[in-house]
Design a protein around this motif. Structure first.
Motif, PDB file in Angstrom:
ATOM      1  N   GLU A   1      62.400 -34.109-132.852  1.00  0.00           N
ATOM      2  CA  GLU A   1      62.287 -36.056-132.766  1.00  0.00           C
ATOM      3  C   GLU A   1      61.751 -36.792-133.865  1.00  0.00           C
ATOM      4  O   GLU A   1      62.595 -37.836-134.369  1.00  0.00           O
ATOM      5  N   GLU A   2      60.997 -36.189-134.946  1.00  0.00           N
ATOM      6  CA  GLU A   2      60.836 -36.062-136.632  1.00  0.00           C
ATOM      7  C   GLU A   2      62.448 -36.395-136.754  1.00  0.00           C
ATOM      8  O   GLU A   2      62.747 -37.607-137.765  1.00  0.00           O
ATOM      9  N   LYS A   3      62.647 -35.406-137.266  1.00  0.00           N
ATOM     10  CA  LYS A   3      64.533 -35.669-137.366  1.00  0.00           C
ATOM     11  C   LYS A   3      65.416 -36.520-137.972  1.00  0.00           C
ATOM     12  O   LYS A   3      65.540 -37.514-138.169  1.00  0.00           O
ATOM     13  N   VAL A   4      65.153 -36.927-135.735  1.00  0.00           N
ATOM     14  CA  VAL A   4      65.998 -37.922-135.425  1.00  0.00           C
ATOM     15  C   VAL A   4      65.483 -38.746-135.790  1.00  0.00           C
ATOM     16  O   VAL A   4      66.651 -40.410-136.683  1.00  0.00           O
ATOM     17  N   LEU A   5      64.611 -39.127-136.161  1.00  0.00           N
ATOM     18  CA  LEU A   5      63.967 -40.367-136.747  1.00  0.00           C
ATOM     19  C   LEU A   5      64.023 -40.758-138.191  1.00  0.00           C
ATOM     20  O   LEU A   5      64.218 -41.857-138.420  1.00  0.00           O
TER      21      LEU A   5
END
Length: 261
Positions: free
Chosen positions: A13-17
């Motif tokens: 999730e954080e890498k996508v964001l």
């Protein structure tokens, strides 16, 4: 170029964001099987960012993760695949460039750096990075040698940091002593964490603070400790003689943050 496979809800999730924020989604794709609430949330972010997504059978997901370290093979129905230039991208920064930028900021502006000396367990490194994110530390410095830097371990760090490693800058340096000396020249005050120092609750941290954490076994290396302006300790009341390094870092970072409120 080799493809990186990333697992873990938080890490993905954080890498996508971050990819969405920086418009750097090239070479990224998501393969998913189960479609529970958390997976659907990540897929929504991915589609907003322009990252391709496709469904697959569990057998394909199992095949994608089979070469990862055992701790990372639990994909829970979703993996992030990263290829091309982004496959090499970690949230690392050039230390000298970071320091030049930091030195140009106002002297009374709070800036906190964490130095990890011989902290080799990637789970501990990840937990420290998570605390850095929560309490506003601007940089983590780890050594080229005697640190958790292995490519496989990098994903353990990402997972242990609950995704915070996508946001907290990390500098890998060849010489920790030199790095600390350069920080001192730019007005940073160096605090070494060790027993027998000033109690953290009785200490006023400088606006520019560096917290040096040593390994649980040998502590801070002698030459690095000699660079410290103060030694800080955490008063405890337990039966054993020390805290886990990531817990201790969290306590110290909280106090630095608290004093800035």
């Amino acid at each position: 170029m080799a493809e990186r496979i990333i697992t873990g809800f938080h890490a993905i999730e954080e890498k996508v964001l971050k990819a969405k924020e920086q418009n750097s989604c090239s070479g990224m794709s998501i393969v998913y099987g189960k479609s529970g609430p958390r997976v659907k949330k990540i897929l929504g972010y991915a589609k907003e960012a322009g990252i391709s997504v496709r469904s697959a059978r569990d057998e394909e997901l199992d095949a994608l993760v089979k070469n990862l370290p055992e701790a990372l093979r639990e994909h829970r129905g979703i993996v992030l695949c990263v290829s091309g230039e982004n496959a090499k991208t970690r949230n690392t920064v050039d230390f000298d460039a970071w320091l030049l930028q930091a030195a140009s900021r106002p002297e009374n502006e709070r800036q906190t750096v964490v130095v990890l000396d011989s902290v080799t367990d990637p789970h501990n490194v990840g937990a420290v990075i998570r605390s850095c994110d929560q309490f506003g530390a601007g940089l983590v410095i780890i050594p080229e040698r005697r640190g958790a830097r292995d490519v496989a371990e990098n994903e353990v760090i990402a997972r242990s940091s609950a995704g915070s490693s996508a946001w907290v800058p990390v500098a890998v340096v060849s010489n920790l002593v030199r790095a600390v000396q350069l920080l001192k020249e730019k007005g940073f005050w160096i605090y070494g964490a060790d027993a027998g120092g000033s109690r953290v609750n009785e200490l006023t941290f400088s606006a520019r603070s560096v917290i040096v954490m040593g390994s649980e076994g040998s502590g801070i290396a002698r030459l690095l400790e000699e660079q410290c302006d103060s030694i800080v300790s955490i008063p405890t009341c337990g039966k054993i003689d020390s805290l886990n390094v990531s817990v201790a870092a969290g306590v110290l970072l909280y106090e630095v943050y608290r004093q800035s409120l």
